[in-house]
Design a protein around this motif. Structure first.
Motif, mmCIF file in Angstrom:
data_model
loop_
_atom_site.group_PDB
_atom_site.id
_atom_site.type_symbol
_atom_site.label_atom_id
_atom_site.label_comp_id
_atom_site.label_asym_id
_atom_site.label_seq_id
_atom_site.Cartn_x
_atom_site.Cartn_y
_atom_site.Cartn_z
ATOM 1 N N GLY B 69 0.793 -1.220 0.000
ATOM 2 C CA GLY B 69 0.000 0.000 0.000
ATOM 3 C C GLY B 69 0.826 1.271 0.000
ATOM 4 N N ALA B 70 2.168 1.133 -0.040
ATOM 5 C CA ALA B 70 2.978 2.347 -0.076
ATOM 6 C C ALA B 70 2.689 3.108 -1.369
ATOM 7 C CB ALA B 70 4.463 1.994 0.026
ATOM 8 N N TRP B 71 2.413 2.350 -2.427
ATOM 9 C CA TRP B 71 1.935 2.961 -3.665
ATOM 10 C C TRP B 71 0.467 2.584 -3.812
ATOM 11 C CZ3 TRP B 71 6.402 1.669 -7.669
ATOM 12 C CH2 TRP B 71 7.571 2.334 -7.265
ATOM 13 N N PRO B 72 -0.427 3.451 -3.467
ATOM 14 C CA PRO B 72 -1.842 3.081 -3.416
ATOM 15 C C PRO B 72 -2.512 3.125 -4.797
ATOM 16 C CG PRO B 72 -1.570 5.356 -2.751
ATOM 17 C CD PRO B 72 -0.183 4.830 -3.012
ATOM 18 N N ALA B 73 -3.670 2.509 -4.864
ATOM 19 C CA ALA B 73 -4.467 2.544 -6.089
ATOM 20 C C ALA B 73 -4.680 3.982 -6.522
ATOM 21 C CB ALA B 73 -5.812 1.869 -5.849
ATOM 22 N N MET B 75 -2.376 5.870 -7.914
ATOM 23 C CA MET B 75 -1.110 6.588 -8.060
ATOM 24 C C MET B 75 -0.581 6.393 -9.477
ATOM 25 S SD MET B 75 2.229 6.438 -5.599
ATOM 26 C CE MET B 75 3.638 5.808 -6.508
ATOM 27 N N HIS B 147 -15.958 10.419 -1.554
ATOM 28 C CA HIS B 147 -14.598 10.192 -1.996
ATOM 29 C C HIS B 147 -14.473 8.810 -2.580
ATOM 30 C CE1 HIS B 147 -12.527 13.728 -0.554
ATOM 31 N NE2 HIS B 147 -13.528 13.799 0.293
ATOM 32 N N SER B 148 -13.662 8.687 -3.598
ATOM 33 C CA SER B 148 -13.470 7.386 -4.207
ATOM 34 C C SER B 148 -12.553 6.530 -3.353
ATOM 35 C CB SER B 148 -12.842 7.566 -5.581
ATOM 36 O OG SER B 148 -11.579 8.175 -5.428
ATOM 37 N N GLY B 149 -11.973 7.099 -2.306
ATOM 38 C CA GLY B 149 -11.002 6.357 -1.521
ATOM 39 C C GLY B 149 -9.650 6.380 -2.188
ATOM 40 N N ASN B 150 -9.571 7.074 -3.290
ATOM 41 C CA ASN B 150 -8.311 7.227 -3.991
ATOM 42 C C ASN B 150 -7.564 8.386 -3.342
ATOM 43 O OD1 ASN B 150 -6.394 8.155 -5.869
ATOM 44 N ND2 ASN B 150 -7.557 7.240 -7.554
ATOM 45 N N TRP B 151 -6.361 8.097 -2.833
ATOM 46 C CA TRP B 151 -5.636 9.115 -2.065
ATOM 47 C C TRP B 151 -5.321 10.347 -2.896
ATOM 48 C CZ3 TRP B 151 -5.880 9.281 2.840
ATOM 49 C CH2 TRP B 151 -5.861 8.114 3.634
ATOM 50 N N TYR B 154 -7.434 13.018 -2.064
ATOM 51 C CA TYR B 154 -7.216 13.601 -0.751
ATOM 52 C C TYR B 154 -6.024 14.544 -0.743
ATOM 53 C CZ TYR B 154 -10.588 10.429 1.330
ATOM 54 O OH TYR B 154 -11.730 9.771 1.657
ATOM 55 N N VAL B 155 -4.948 14.133 -1.389
ATOM 56 C CA VAL B 155 -3.765 14.989 -1.302
ATOM 57 C C VAL B 155 -3.979 16.287 -2.052
ATOM 58 C CG1 VAL B 155 -2.147 13.099 -0.918
ATOM 59 C CG2 VAL B 155 -2.507 13.924 -3.231
ATOM 60 N N GLU B 157 -6.959 17.909 -1.853
ATOM 61 C CA GLU B 157 -8.151 18.591 -1.359
ATOM 62 C C GLU B 157 -8.052 19.222 0.017
ATOM 63 O OE1 GLU B 157 -11.783 16.520 -1.790
ATOM 64 O OE2 GLU B 157 -11.565 16.346 -3.947
ATOM 65 N N GLY B 158 -6.937 19.047 0.696
ATOM 66 C CA GLY B 158 -6.838 19.633 2.033
ATOM 67 C C GLY B 158 -6.926 21.147 1.976
#
Lengths: 539, 539
Positions: B69-73, B75, B147-151, B154-155, B157-158
């Motif tokens: 998971g260091a490289w998440p879906a 990326m 959210h799609s749960g795709n990070w 998130y990165v 949108e803060g």
């Protein structure tokens, strides 16, 4: 200082009136007054042995505070009777001193009571300080900026919520000697590694240290490697590139709130939860949706329904030795939770602050250890087991996420203390941590058992409680509801500092978070019967 | 690594596309792409000496990154030619490795180029991880959360802005060996007190230390007393109750931005200014209004007009050895400024980070020393003179203000490192600080004079510059405008890390902030001619 004196020991100043409407701060209405209201005690008192009269000493002290701007224009002084109590003098002495200051035009009485600092400006020659909002020749002054320049406006208007009044009180009162701290979420000084930490420092002092420059954005490579190994022992695979060093786990929460969540998003969390007692997320405009727990932890059915209903952006959970309830989420629940996460694509923020502090048996693997998709961010810290004062925590998660958070951290404080990072790396790699944990667990176990015995003896019939398998906390359920603020105040008068349940769930009126990590055995023996008596009287 | 390699050394990953509209982030449009875009270099390379084939090593490395998971879906991987360059292998080797991962369903090519991580979920049995946004059986899945749960979402949108792309590059590249850092705002390691700091630590190691617990909200009393004395030497009267210890002066700015200013307020500041290079205030929704300077500092006439026009909430100023221009505000200007402040009731935030670093003569008293009304907040730090890595700074100001800021600090990170605070208090009270400053001034003076000589020799006719009387910086004015990003990139290729003027004034195209505090004499001799050549070519 006696207990009755202490409970009267408040600030010399009280703030100006709040100008906020409740509507603008929906989450913390009661915090408005306290925002600038409570504060640090000013412990100064006139000296009866001095050749100067008491009123002269008070006059000189107040004059210095006002003329240096430490007490700025607009600040409200405490009422005279409060000042006289606090300064330990007659009210007439206070009146004399205030009279001298009033005569100089440095303070003035207001209709409706209260005394306001008008400031040194009003007594200076016009060329140095012409009149502002307090002066009489207002017409000569250019149009005023939006702010009156009165700091009271400013301390009320920032974006960040003030702490809850009770939390502010606790933060301040924790440094008053003599109080028994029955809810404190940190290890007692005697549980901290004094000699071992000196050894670590001596080791550093003997090495040719790298100069204490800024560290890389993610934190010192040596410390990240050490944390990576620490996490591996709990089953978490996270390389140094997936780890961000933070100034304590609390800062990790702050970075996530500011860096990953848009204003108006919702997060799910256990209710009660530690997260309700801080404002990192609410100040960032994030809404909370609390979920019920049972003895096995969070209940997955509610989670699914609520995640869909609120379109939640994230779940925050403390699966091991939950703060404040002490609940340990069992293995089955963890797996169910991960299934829900997988099905909904719901990211999880796992707070692992207490997971090393098991007392009976190691907890099941953390959620992060079950996560192969990179949907879990894991928070850890050295504050609970080794040293709150080092201010070292970490976030383990997907690389793009920790990089984004590292960038915000660089903008917040340019990274955690290099000295703390050096010490923490030595602490972890030198084997001190494991050794200390072993000792600490034994001592916490004894403390827990002692507190349980005392509760059995004194609180049976008044309350019920869980038997925590780790962490610091016993969640005491009162048989009948009480006013948390009244209980807090009454306990304080009796010398006890309590963490009432409303700190962790605003509507709670029947719980206390007890901690066996801070108060000594003797203090417990003295305070639990007192507590029982307070509860009995409240019932 | 050669310079030409370095300039190509970027990340193995690039982010997904930004979904932000410019309108939502007016102050930093160029940061959107870079927010998740640049990042830390992943320095891993396959080992040619290993018995495993190169493509097998790459496959295994990528597999580990994805499966943990260091490289998440979601990326995005760097393009193949970029990967091959970075990994030091043929493109065909990359193609083989990526082919194996694609066959497993862990990554997939996207139309329009690029390769996306699909994640481990897509290859797990359905009971463990049923399909989400990447799967095929979407209809069986409950309605998706927002959210799609795709990070990647998130990165982006803060609330907090990412650093400027150039700042992100600088933060990262500063840790690459071999680059000459011509603009770095910190003392070179050889200017930091190595032996003296070891002495301080040895002293701490020998004492029976207080256990490293949390400190009081304002910070350690011993350190506040020491800072109070330090400030007194510059003419500032501020008792320990008026001082808040922060994790560096940068955190002081962050606390003020979050704690004192409502969204939408304006602050005045010098233009250019250090404050333009960070996002503490903009992220809090505060607007900037830049004011011109001349050789004597800020020009008071503009200040009055602009304060009234913008209804400014505060003035931010660096009166002594301004960052980035090196300008010293003279005594007359300071007095004029305080008059304007008095007339308008305008609070001032004085950044005193460089005031101790005078080289020719001590600067006039700080604004705070002239302030009898409590309208000035004064920021200081140990980072510039003694130790960036201690992360110790302070705010001196009216008591109600520092209490409000302390409360937010408690919510941000529970205070600065106790270990750093202990070391800083020893450093100040043990006389180390004054002694070190004396030596440091001599060495900075020699460095400044050396840089001025080199500029005279190589840059005459190309640029002009000031002669700073203290601090770290020379503000180089180019005779003709250049593209800052092009100059930055060209310099990087030549092995120079530059701080271009646009970091301190977005529209600037003709300045560089040069620092004589970091690069060595030999590095200066090598780099100033190179810089001159770059400027000449740019003209």
């Amino acid at each position: 200082m006696t207990h009755s004196q202490r409970s009267n020991h408040t600030d010399l100043s009280t703030p100006g009136q709040s100008v906020h409407s409740e509507a603008s701060r929906p989450a913390a209405p009661e915090a408005q007054q306290a925002g600038a209201g409570s504060g640090l005690p000013d412990t100064w008192k006139p000296d009866p042995a001095s050749p100067l009269p008491l009123h002269g000493q008070i006059y000189a002290y107040f004059l210095t505070k006002i003329s240096t701007g430490a007490w700025p224009a607009g600040m409200r002084l405490a009422p005279q009777r409060e000042l006289s109590r606090q300064l330990g003098v007659n009210r007439s002495t206070v009146v004399t001193a205030l009279g001298q200051l009033t005569a100089l035009g440095l303070i003035e009485g207001r209709r409706g009571g209260g005394t306001i600092v008008t400031g040194i400006r009003s007594v200076l020659p016009a060329s140095l300080g012409s009149a502002g909002e307090c002066g009489e020749d207002g017409e000569e002054v250019p149009p005023e900026p939006e702010h009156s320049g009165n700091w009271n406006d400013y301390v009320e208007e920032g974006i960040h919520y003030p702490n809850l009044p009770t939390i502010q009180d606790i933060n301040r009162l924790e440094y008053e000697p003599g109080l028994i701290r029955l809810g404190t979420g940190e290890p007692a000084p005697e549980l901290l590694p004094g000699a071992a930490m000196n050894e670590v420092l001596a080791g550093l002092a003997q090495r040719v240290l790298p100069p204490l420059s800024y560290e890389e954005p993610l934190g010192s490579p040596a410390l990240r490697a050490a944390v990576s190994q620490l996490l591996a022992r709990s089953g978490i695979t996270a390389g140094p590139d997936s780890i961000l060093i933070t100034s304590g786990a609390l800062q990790g929460l702050q970075l996530i709130a500011l860096g990953l969540l848009p204003r108006g998003s919702s997060i799910l969390l256990e209710k009660p939860s530690y997260l309700y007692s801080i404002h990192a997320f609410q100040s960032a405009g994030v809404k909370f949706s609390g979920l019920p727990m049972d003895g096995r932890g969070l209940i997955p059915e509610y989670l699914t329904a609520e995640a869909i209903r609120t379109k939640a952006a994230m779940l925050y959970s403390i699966p091991s030795f939950h703060n404040p309830t002490g609940i340990l989420m069992d293995k089955g629940r963890r797996q169910e939770l991960m299934e829900v996460k997988g099905r909904l694509g719901l990211p999880i923020l796992e707070d692992g602050a207490y997971q090393e502090l098991w007392l009976d048996a190691p907890p099941p693997p953390p959620l992060k250890a079950l996560d192969q998709e990179g949907r879990v961010l894991h928070l850890g810290t050295l504050s609970k087991a080794a040293s709150p004062g080092l201010r070292i925590g970490w976030i383990a998660g997907p690389e793009p996420v920790v990089r984004r958070l590292a960038d915000i951290k660089m903008q917040s404080d340019y990274g955690a203390s290099s000295l703390s990072q050096l010490a923490a790396a030595s602490w972890l790699t030198g084997g001190y941590h494991e050794e200390h944990l072993h000792v600490l667990r034994g001592r916490l176990r004894a403390r827990r058992d002692h507190m349980l015995e005392l509760l059995q003896l004194h609180c049976t019939g008044l309350a019920s409680w869980n038997v925590p398998a780790g962490g610091f906390y016993i969640w005491l359920s009162l048989r009948q509801a009480v006013s948390p603020r009244k209980l807090f105040t009454a306990a304080l008068r009796a010398g006890l500092l309590l963490n009432t349940g409303d700190l962790y769930d605003r509507s709670d009126r029947r719980h206390l978070r007890l901690s066996y990590a801070y108060a000594s055995a003797a203090e417990l023996e003295r305070s639990i019967p007192l507590l029982a008596e307070l509860i009995r009287r409240g019932l």
